[in-house]
Design a protein around this motif. Structure first.
Motif, short mmCIF file in Angstrom:
data_model
loop_
_atom_site.label_atom_id
_atom_site.label_comp_id
_atom_site.label_asym_id
_atom_site.label_seq_id
_atom_site.Cartn_x
_atom_site.Cartn_y
_atom_site.Cartn_z
N LYS A 122 0.83 -1.20 0.00
CA LYS A 122 0.00 0.00 0.00
C LYS A 122 0.87 1.26 0.00
N LEU A 123 1.96 1.22 0.76
CA LEU A 123 2.90 2.34 0.75
C LEU A 123 3.60 2.43 -0.61
N PHE A 124 3.91 1.27 -1.18
CA PHE A 124 4.53 1.23 -2.50
C PHE A 124 3.62 1.89 -3.54
N ALA A 125 2.33 1.62 -3.45
CA ALA A 125 1.38 2.17 -4.42
C ALA A 125 1.35 3.70 -4.37
N ILE A 126 1.42 4.26 -3.17
CA ILE A 126 1.46 5.72 -3.02
C ILE A 126 2.72 6.28 -3.68
N ASN A 127 3.84 5.62 -3.41
CA ASN A 127 5.12 6.05 -3.98
C ASN A 127 5.10 5.92 -5.51
#
Length: 511
Positions: free
Chosen positions: A56-61
């Motif tokens: 989920k953090l990867f998707a934001i990045n």
């Protein structure tokens, strides 16, 4: 600021902001794939939970990276028309392949991973994680193939057309696998792994300091410290090899990075210093004799060419090519063959490109300081990761507040190191857009206006700053929200678990 300066500033600013997101994309995708594979092997649901949280953090990045990266390609047409005309036949192919192959592979399987949990098999879920990692790093590979060709061009010929002199592709694989592509890719990707390692370490340290999701944080911290230790040491090795290739193929970049103005044998390394470009002098309170020669050529007495001597060498090359052009033009007047025409075009391009002076140089101090701070941070990463390994072996890493706070506040350092490496590579390539073929000053869109570029510069600054602020706030919010979230875990399947989040193992049936 004139048209050239504004065009350079705009591309530098957009590249700087975009590259904030690139290293984490490269590294975190691999780390997620590893944790998901560990879940497939151990069936410990904490690994599964960790991989979902990190994705989920990867998707934001990823979203921020896409938003800031798209506009960079448009600038080739708007601000760098002459460059696009000169190398479009070669430079466009890797960019197209990156978009068609790597980007869609990465984005498609990221969606499958995020929304396929419970809908597809665990093996396919794990496979999708590895496809995201493959797509991310293939994307980096094709971008670096394009960039490496600009640094050390191969597999081309220079021809003269109705539109002017331009480079044409003659050998696709020679252009793709040129002198520096592989080591540049390994060095850049490894920097991304370090960025991801410290990012995960910092987030897991935050959870442990807050006493939230303790068991998952312990597991994540353990994997991350082992992972980060390996990639941090590899960065030193890759950096050394990369330095050797820079010395061989880009001696002017090496001279600026080391602050060496005059050719000398047994050239020293200057760990701390300041470059006075006007006086053509590097102030060195500390210097280690012979180390620059050793690190560049693995010989303490090797000769390292200085900036002044290299400029004279390039000026002589320019004169030699001009002489050859005059001679070939005489031959062409008698015997106008296509081969002679091509050779004349090639020598004209080289004569113009190598005709440089001190005024064409970038800020040597920027190259020098960027390179030295990057190297210093690289060794700091090794120290921190080895410290963590020592604490892990002792069994005190999870309670060592000093270490946890260190990695928490060190999250931003690999991002800074990556940017410094990019400065060293791109500013150090000046005064050329394409090494030895096209000067930066000759690549700008000459029929553009400074007012147009200034307007777009101001617009980009406002939009990109807004994207960055939103990115930081969103990432911080997601981590804080997760810290307060009750994670659903079947405790009977968690081996040796004392606590998960705020809940003990005595709780039955999950939370």
């Amino acid at each position: 600021m004139d048209l050239l300066a504004l065009s350079r500033f705009q591309f530098a600013f957009t590249a700087f902001v975009h590259f904030i997101f690139v290293p984490l994309t490269l590294g975190l995708s691999v780390f997620i794939a590893i944790t998901k594979t560990l879940y497939l092997k151990t069936k410990n649901p904490l690994y599964d939970e960790l991989s979902m949280f990190l994705m989920k953090l990867f998707a934001i990045n990823f979203a921020a990276g896409v938003a800031t990266g798209l506009t960079m390609e448009f600038q080739f047409g708007t601000n760098w028309f002459q460059y696009s005309k000169f190398v479009g036949d070669i430079f466009g192919s890797p960019l197209a392949i990156e978009g068609l192959m790597a980007f869609f592979l990465e984005s498609t399987f990221m969606g499958i991973f995020l929304y396929g949990r419970g809908r597809i098999s665990e093996a396919m879920h794990t496979f999708s994680a590895w496809m995201v990692a493959l797509g991310s790093n293939l994307s980096g590979l094709w971008i670096l193939i394009a960039n490496s060709w600009m640094q050390t061009p191969t597999g081309y010929k220079i021809v003269e057309t109705q539109q002017g002199i331009r480079a044409e592709l003659t050998d696709f694989w020679a252009a793709v696998l040129n002198h520096t592509t592989i080591i540049r890719f390994l060095h850049t990707v490894d920097a991304g792994q370090i960025t991801a390692g410290f990012f995960v370490l910092g987030v897991m340290a935050y959870f442990l300091l807050k006493r939230k999701h303790v068991e998952m944080a312990k597991l994540g911290l353990k994997v991350a410290i082992i992972y980060t230790s390996i990639v941090s040491v590899l960065a030193i090795i890759f950096g050394d090899i990369h330095g050797y290739y820079v010395a061989k193929y880009q001696p002017l970049k090496l001279a600026m990075a080391e602050g060496i103005w005059n050719t000398e044998k047994g050239a020293p390394v200057i760990p701390i210093g300041w470059v006075d470009q006007k006086e053509q002098k590097t102030y060195a309170p500390i210097a280690i004799p012979g180390m620059a020669s050793f690190l560049s050529y693995h010989d303490f007495n090797a000769e390292v060419k200085g900036i002044n001597d290299l400029i004279k060498e390039y000026q002589q090359k320019a004169k030699d090519y001009e002489s050859k052009v005059a001679e070939l033009e005489k031959q062409y007047a008698v015997n106008p063959t296509p081969e002679l025409k091509q050779q004349i075009a090639e020598y004209k391009a080289y004569a113009k490109a190598y005709n440089i002076s001190h005024s064409d140089l970038p800020s040597v101090n920027i190259v020098f300081q960027s390179f030295h701070f990057m190297v210093g941070l690289g060794f700091l990463f090794v120290f921190i990761s080895l410290w963590g390994l020592y604490l892990l072996k002792k069994g005190t890493i999870y309670q060592n507040t000093a270490f946890l706070k260190t990695v928490l506040y060190s999250i931003q350092l690999p991002f800074i190191a990556s940017e410094l490496g990019w400065f060293t590579a791109e500013v150090g390539r000046q005064p050329w857009l394409v090494q030895g073929m096209l000067k930066t000053a000759d690549g700008v869109t000459y029929f553009n206006t400074s007012a147009n570029v200034l307007f777009s510069v101001i617009t980009f600054i406002l939009i990109y700053t807004g994207i960055f602020v939103i990115y930081v706030k969103t990432m911080k919010k997601k981590v804080q929200e997760y810290a307060e979230k009750d994670v659903v875990v079947d405790y009977e399947t968690v081996p040796n678990t004392v606590q998960v989040g705020m809940y003990s193992k005595d709780t039955k049936g999950g939370v």
